[in-house]
Design a protein around this motif. Structure first.
Motif, short mmCIF file in Angstrom:
data_model
loop_
_atom_site.label_atom_id
_atom_site.label_comp_id
_atom_site.label_asym_id
_atom_site.label_seq_id
_atom_site.Cartn_x
_atom_site.Cartn_y
_atom_site.Cartn_z
N SER A 170 0.45 5.18 -4.61
CA SER A 170 0.11 4.12 -3.65
C SER A 170 -0.93 4.60 -2.64
O SER A 170 -1.84 3.86 -2.27
N ALA A 171 -0.81 5.85 -2.21
CA ALA A 171 -1.76 6.38 -1.22
C ALA A 171 -3.19 6.36 -1.77
O ALA A 171 -4.14 6.05 -1.04
N GLN A 172 -3.33 6.65 -3.03
CA GLN A 172 -4.68 6.64 -3.63
C GLN A 172 -5.26 5.23 -3.64
O GLN A 172 -6.43 5.01 -3.31
N LEU A 173 -4.41 4.28 -4.02
CA LEU A 173 -4.87 2.88 -4.03
C LEU A 173 -5.23 2.41 -2.63
O LEU A 173 -6.24 1.75 -2.43
N LEU A 174 -4.38 2.79 -1.67
CA LEU A 174 -4.66 2.39 -0.28
C LEU A 174 -6.01 2.95 0.17
O LEU A 174 -6.79 2.26 0.81
N ALA A 175 -6.26 4.21 -0.18
CA ALA A 175 -7.53 4.82 0.23
C ALA A 175 -8.71 4.08 -0.38
O ALA A 175 -9.73 3.86 0.28
N LEU A 176 -8.57 3.68 -1.62
CA LEU A 176 -9.69 3.00 -2.29
C LEU A 176 -9.86 1.57 -1.78
O LEU A 176 -10.99 1.08 -1.68
N LEU A 177 -8.74 0.92 -1.48
CA LEU A 177 -8.82 -0.50 -1.08
C LEU A 177 -9.11 -0.67 0.41
O LEU A 177 -9.57 -1.72 0.83
N ASP A 178 -8.83 0.36 1.20
CA ASP A 178 -9.12 0.28 2.64
C ASP A 178 -10.61 0.49 2.84
O ASP A 178 -11.17 1.45 2.35
N SER A 195 4.85 -0.15 0.34
CA SER A 195 4.92 -1.46 1.04
C SER A 195 3.56 -1.83 1.61
O SER A 195 3.13 -2.99 1.53
N LEU A 196 2.88 -0.86 2.19
CA LEU A 196 1.55 -1.14 2.76
C LEU A 196 0.58 -1.55 1.64
O LEU A 196 -0.24 -2.45 1.81
N LEU A 197 0.71 -0.88 0.52
CA LEU A 197 -0.15 -1.23 -0.62
C LEU A 197 0.14 -2.66 -1.08
O LEU A 197 -0.78 -3.44 -1.33
N GLU A 198 1.43 -2.99 -1.18
CA GLU A 198 1.79 -4.34 -1.62
C GLU A 198 1.17 -5.38 -0.70
O GLU A 198 0.66 -6.41 -1.16
#
Ligand SMILES: Cc1ncc(COP(=O)(O)O)c(C=O)c1O
Length: 364
Positions: A242-250, A44-47
């Protein structure tokens, strides 16, 4: 025994390790039970993060890999009888074992000099619209950055995507290396894929461990979640992708990683251009350098370094987020040491300089 920690090769950005912040993010989401199949908090956070970056209507589907992202992305926006227009160098065409055809799509490939399609290429393909005997182009697939290490500028994207939409086609962007393009162009991820209806958003090549995402921008794309499951691209423990994407996008880790990879490619290209008898074949606009080396050099270099052959006499050298200046300098020293005597010749140097992509003056 682990002997690879300090090794850096030039075969592919896929060969690089995962970024420590990605590993930390994986650890942070680990532990306990959470809903599966994308119903977890981190997805959800990624979305939400993807909506911030790509617009309020963006929908995110974390998947296992880039080939799967491409197929799901195409399926999301076009019916199975459609054809997909793409460059002849497109990964879809050259390196996915026929997966698009396996999924029912015919590929209509267009020859390109440097991996980039030209708007003029599209008109001919649109001519046979509504002829039931012809595969009907339904999607234009652009790779950003391209398989030949070049980028579409925003203005080029605007013309191409407008033209595709004018023909009634959707636009898919294979963004396995969208970060490299955005970093080079000095724009955001959304701008680097402007005009797209669906994006395969790269993770693995940008410092991720495993997984990619399909970002659907087309509000009419229906049933994507079903296609994802039916196409075997729905990870049950989605939180880890999702956690990986969040790390990259944050905090724009994606940009820092891509910038490092791109600048190491620049360093490599500059060094190769200074080596007699070596020709850098395509403009270096992302993290790939294509070079033709004097006869025999690639074969000997292979004893120490990994890289790919790319057609007769041409090699592909790729950098990654973790490539260091000393790695590039080591490779350059090895190339120079292998130069046969007869290429230390001013004519070869003059030919190289005249054909140097630097003279094209592509990006500021
Ligand atoms: C441009 C491009 N698209 C898609 C892919 C496919 O990714 P995967 O190997 O994860 O299926 C790759 C992989 O190298 C690629 O370079």
């Amino acid at each position: 025994m682990r002997t690879h920690e300090t090794r850096r090769d030039f075969a592919s950005d896929n060969c690089a390790a995962a970024h420590p912040k990605v590993l930390a993010a994986l650890e942070a989401v680990d532990g306990g039970h959470l809903p599966s199949y994308g119903a977890d908090l981190y997805t959800s956070l990624l979305e939400e993060r993807v909506r911030e970056l790509f617009g309020r209507h963006a929908r995110t589907f974390p998947v296992f890999n880039g080939t799967g992202a491409n197929i799901l992305g195409l399926q999301a926006v076009t019916p199975r009888w459609s054809a997909v227009v793409c460059a002849d160098a497109a990964h879809l065409h050259t390196d996915e074992c026929g997966a698009p055809e396996y999924a029912g799509f015919k590929l209509l490939t267009v020859p390109t000099a440097d991996g980039r399609l030209d708007p003029d290429d599209l008109a001919d393909l649109a001519r046979d619209a509504r002829n039931r005997h012809r595969a009907q182009p339904g999607v234009l697939s652009l790779t950003q950055s391209t398989e030949l290490g070049t980028c579409y500028r925003p203005a080029e994207l605007a013309v191409l995507t407008e033209e595709a939409h004018r023909h009634g086609w959707k636009v898919h962007v294979d963004g396995a290396r969208l970060a490299n393009a955005a970093a080079r162009l000095g724009v955001g991820l959304a701008e680097a894929a402007a005009g797209a209806d669906v994006i395969s958003l790269g993770v693995t090549k940008n410092g991720g461990m495993i997984g990619e995402a399909v970002v659907v921008l087309d509000p009419d794309a229906d049933g994507v979640g079903f296609l994802q499951k039916a196409g075997t691209q729905l990870p049950s423990k989605t939180r880890y992708v999702s956690a990986q994407l969040l790390a990259l996008l944050d905090g724009d880790l994606w940009r820092a990683n891509a910038t490092q990879a791109n600048s190491m490619a620049d360093r490599l290209a500059a060094g190769l251009r200074g080596a007699p008898g070596v020709r850098v074949v395509h403009p270096v606009e992302a993290n790939a350098v294509f070079a033709s080396l004097p006869a025999g050099v690639a074969e000997q270099l292979r004893a120490t370094y990994s890289f790919s052959d790319w057609g007769p006499g041409t090699v592909r050298l790729m950098t990654a987020w973790d490539t260091r200046a000393e790695d590039v300098d080591g490779l350059l020293a090895a190339v120079r040491a292998l130069m046969p005597g007869d290429v230390h010749d001013p004519t070869a140097r003059a030919v190289q300089e005249a054909s140097s992509p630097e003279s094209v003056g592509f990006l500021a």
